[in-house]
Motif scaffolding. Structure first.
Motif, PDB file in Angstrom:
ATOM      1  N   ALA A 341      18.281  85.773  69.272  1.00 54.77           N
ATOM      2  CA  ALA A 341      17.235  86.727  69.652  1.00 54.77           C
ATOM      3  C   ALA A 341      17.374  87.079  71.117  1.00 54.77           C
ATOM      4  O   ALA A 341      17.841  86.269  71.922  1.00 54.77           O
ATOM      5  N   ARG A 342      16.942  88.291  71.457  1.00 53.96           N
ATOM      6  CA  ARG A 342      16.981  88.712  72.850  1.00 53.96           C
ATOM      7  C   ARG A 342      15.692  89.399  73.284  1.00 53.96           C
ATOM      8  O   ARG A 342      15.495  89.648  74.465  1.00 53.96           O
ATOM      9  N   THR A 343      14.804  89.724  72.336  1.00 57.16           N
ATOM     10  CA  THR A 343      13.524  90.314  72.724  1.00 57.16           C
ATOM     11  C   THR A 343      12.596  89.216  73.222  1.00 57.16           C
ATOM     12  O   THR A 343      12.654  88.068  72.762  1.00 57.16           O
ATOM     13  N   LEU A 344      11.736  89.555  74.138  1.00 59.77           N
ATOM     14  CA  LEU A 344      10.858  88.562  74.737  1.00 59.77           C
ATOM     15  C   LEU A 344       9.903  87.930  73.719  1.00 59.77           C
ATOM     16  O   LEU A 344       9.713  86.704  73.739  1.00 59.77           O
ATOM     17  N   PRO A 345       9.269  88.684  72.807  1.00 61.13           N
ATOM     18  CA  PRO A 345       8.423  88.011  71.807  1.00 61.13           C
ATOM     19  C   PRO A 345       9.197  87.024  70.949  1.00 61.13           C
ATOM     20  O   PRO A 345       8.680  85.949  70.605  1.00 61.13           O
TER      21      PRO A 345
END
Length: 608
Positions: A341-345
């Motif tokens: 994952a790379r999105t903050l959420p």
């Protein structure tokens, strides 16, 4: 000592070529060979920074290769070599064995060698060659996972954008030649240009530098550069290609001053970039995109310092940012590989999964935020003191950029330290030492911003005396960073409402609208002109020539043939007449001679 300088450049370039060309058969040996090369290169960088050698070799008539290590290039060489070593050591555990490791490590060494050549170049031809080679290797590294078409597209956008801005260096080189001949291509001689050529040289250098350092309006290419592997981002964004433009502006500060307008233009561009791209970072929900936008903003401070002539402040900012940003990207790469994952959420609570990674990222983020006592807090105040001496308005914009830095850094921390049910993350052992070393550097470099470290660095750089920041400046910037960070932490992150910020100010769309589409339309128009005008003209000309050939064959060829045949027939008749007197009888030859002499005698008598 010049041999050490040649070795500094030749070693990474040679080993990089061997590994990149060796293919998969050298994959097993590539990590050890690359790390060993990087360590030796770091030793050579330290040696040349101390010895400050020069080197030269013939290239073209009147345009030799000249390399120089002075205070600024020595500091840059050590910084580039140190960050390269840390990133390559980390990459040993990050790049999987099944990947094309030889190609990866080879390209990384080639990229590092090109940057080392850039910082030691003393003439525009050498700088241009290194500048171009650095851009080419960055294209290959950004598109390293080339089987995904999006990676290739991202690499193309980054390459074409920086390549378009690089034309400024060619413009500057041409103007320098026009102004003073080949001898004027030395970087130290550029401020000596006169008249309109000085303005052209300055403009060309500024455009090339802003493009390479992803400053406004070229910033959007750095968003696409995130498609590369995380170690590539860590090296490209911290101490190499993206800071090359800022380094060039620091190096050529006398040129900016001589132009009368270059320094002001550069300073305001850097200050505005620091604020606007900082707000772009705040609007991002992708961690790597946030870090990319923050690179533009942080480098904006270096550009701002170069514009006001603060070489010491700019260099401090460059070194501190190199440590913090490479550390942040390496940890982000760990999380991307482990959690997918790379999105903050999706990364919520990732810092809790491995304490080493979590603490390292926290140090990097707090450094970017400008929180005391970490290095970017102090380095910003050193350069902002010089800015305040030049313009209070410019200082206000710079201070606003520093506050925005705290907001986006705190936003990243708020997510990665949040509660989570994510699985544990275990880093490979080989990746931990670089993280620890870089985290220590984020704190340790602070000493260089205070006496006597600041004065010692100024002497190394041979920089003129700069205004020293007052205690209230340190307290003000540090207090604002703490307040902004605390507000984000307590209230939670708030992104700008408009999608315009998340889309990087619409810069790419504007570039496509103002440049891309007109160029494509012009290309289509030229292609249509080629097909419908030039091709038809060529075809019509060919048909006319063919008709002329047929007419010539029908009307002219027969007459020409008749004339030739008539001449031949006349020649044959003359030949027959000439053979008539040749009977082979002696008395006839005697009679012919008597007649000939008689005619000759008559002619002579008549002429008298």
């Amino acid at each position: 000592m010049s041999a050490l300088l040649w070795a500094l450049l030749a070693l990474p370039l040679t080993m990089g070529t061997v590994l990149a060309a060796g293919g998969r058969v050298t994959d097993r040996a590539a990590p050890v060979a690359a790390v060993t090369t990087a360590l030796v290169t770091l030793g050579l960088a330290i040696a040349v920074a101390v010895g400050r050698p020069t080197a030269g070799a013939p290239l073209l008539d009147g345009l030799p290769v000249r390399l120089v290590v002075d205070g600024l290039s020595g500091v840059m060489a050590v910084t580039v070599a140190a960050i390269t070593t840390a990133v390559l050591v980390f990459s040993v555990g990050d790049v999987p064995p099944g990947a094309a490791r030889a190609r990866f490590f080879g390209l990384m060494l080639l990229f590092s060698g090109a940057m080392l050549t850039t910082v030691t170049a003393a003439t525009l031809p050498v700088l241009l060659m290194a500048w171009e080679f650095m851009g080419a290797t960055s294209w290959a590294l950004i598109g390293f996972w080339w089987r995904d078409p999006e990676n290739g597209r991202a690499a193309n956008i980054a390459f074409l954008t920086t390549r378009a801005a690089d034309l400024g260096l060619y413009l500057a080189a041409g103007a320098a030649l026009a102004a003073g001949g080949a001898g004027s291509l030395a970087l130290a001689d550029l401020p000596g240009a006169t008249g309109p050529w000085l303005a052209v040289i300055t403009a060309g250098v500024i455009v090339a530098a802003l493009g390479k350092s992803a400053q406004l309006p070229f910033s959007f290419w750095l968003s696409h550069a995130m498609r590369g592997p995380s170690p590539v981002s860590a090296l490209l964004h911290s101490a190499t290609m993206v800071v090359a433009g800022a380094y060039l502006l620091i190096r050529l500060e006398p040129l900016l001053a001589a132009s009368g307008w270059g320094g002001t233009a550069v300073a305001w561009t850097g200050a505005v970039t620091a604020v606007l791209l900082g707000l772009v970072a705040v609007a991002q929900n992708d961690l790597k995109q946030l870090l990319a936008a923050s690179s533009c903003a942080q480098i904006g401070f270096m550009v701002l310092a170069a514009g006001v002539g603060s070489a010491t402040g700019a260099t401090l900012q460059l070194m501190a940012h190199a440590a913090a940003k490479s550390l942040a990207f390496l940890v982000a790469g760990c999380w991307l590989a482990a959690l997918g994952a790379r999105t903050l959420p999706a990364l919520r609570g990732a810092a809790r999964r491995d304490r080493t990674a979590g603490v390292a990222f926290t140090v990097a983020a707090l450094t970017l935020a400008g929180v005391p006592p970490l290095s970017l807090w102090a380095s910003k105040d050193v350069l902002l003191a010089a800015v305040l001496h030049e313009s209070a308005a410019l200082y206000g914009v710079g201070l606003a950029g520093a506050v925005v830095s705290a907001v986006y850094a705190a936003k990243a921390l708020w997510f990665v330290w949040g509660p989570t049910h994510a699985p544990e993350v275990t880093l490979p052992r080989v990746t931990r030492p670089p993280l620890v070393v870089l985290a220590v550097a984020c704190a340790g470099l602070t000493v260089l911003a205070f006496p006597p470290g600041r004065e010692s660095l100024g002497r190394v750089l041979a920089a003129p005396a700069e205004p020293a920041p007052s205690a209230w400046e340190f307290l003000l910037s540090g207090g604002l960073a703490l307040v902004a960070s605390a507000a984000v932490w307590v209230r939670g992150p708030r992104a700008p409402g408009s999608r315009w910020w998340a889309d990087w100010l619409g810069l790419e769309a504007a570039a496509r609208l103002l440049l891309g589409r007109p160029v494509v339309r012009l290309a289509h128009a030229l292609a249509a002109f080629d097909d419908h005008v030039l091709d038809r003209a060529v075809d019509g000309g060919a048909r006319a020539v063919l008709r002329l050939a047929r007419w010539t064959d029908r009307r002219v060829e027969g007459r020409v043939d008749g004339g030739v045949e008539g001449i031949a027939a006349g020649a044959r008749a003359l030949g027959r007449w000439a053979r008539l007197p040749q009977t082979g009888q002696l008395h006839q030859y005697l009679a012919q001679a008597v007649v000939a002499f008689t005619v000759l005698a008559v002619v002579l008598v008549l002429m008298r």
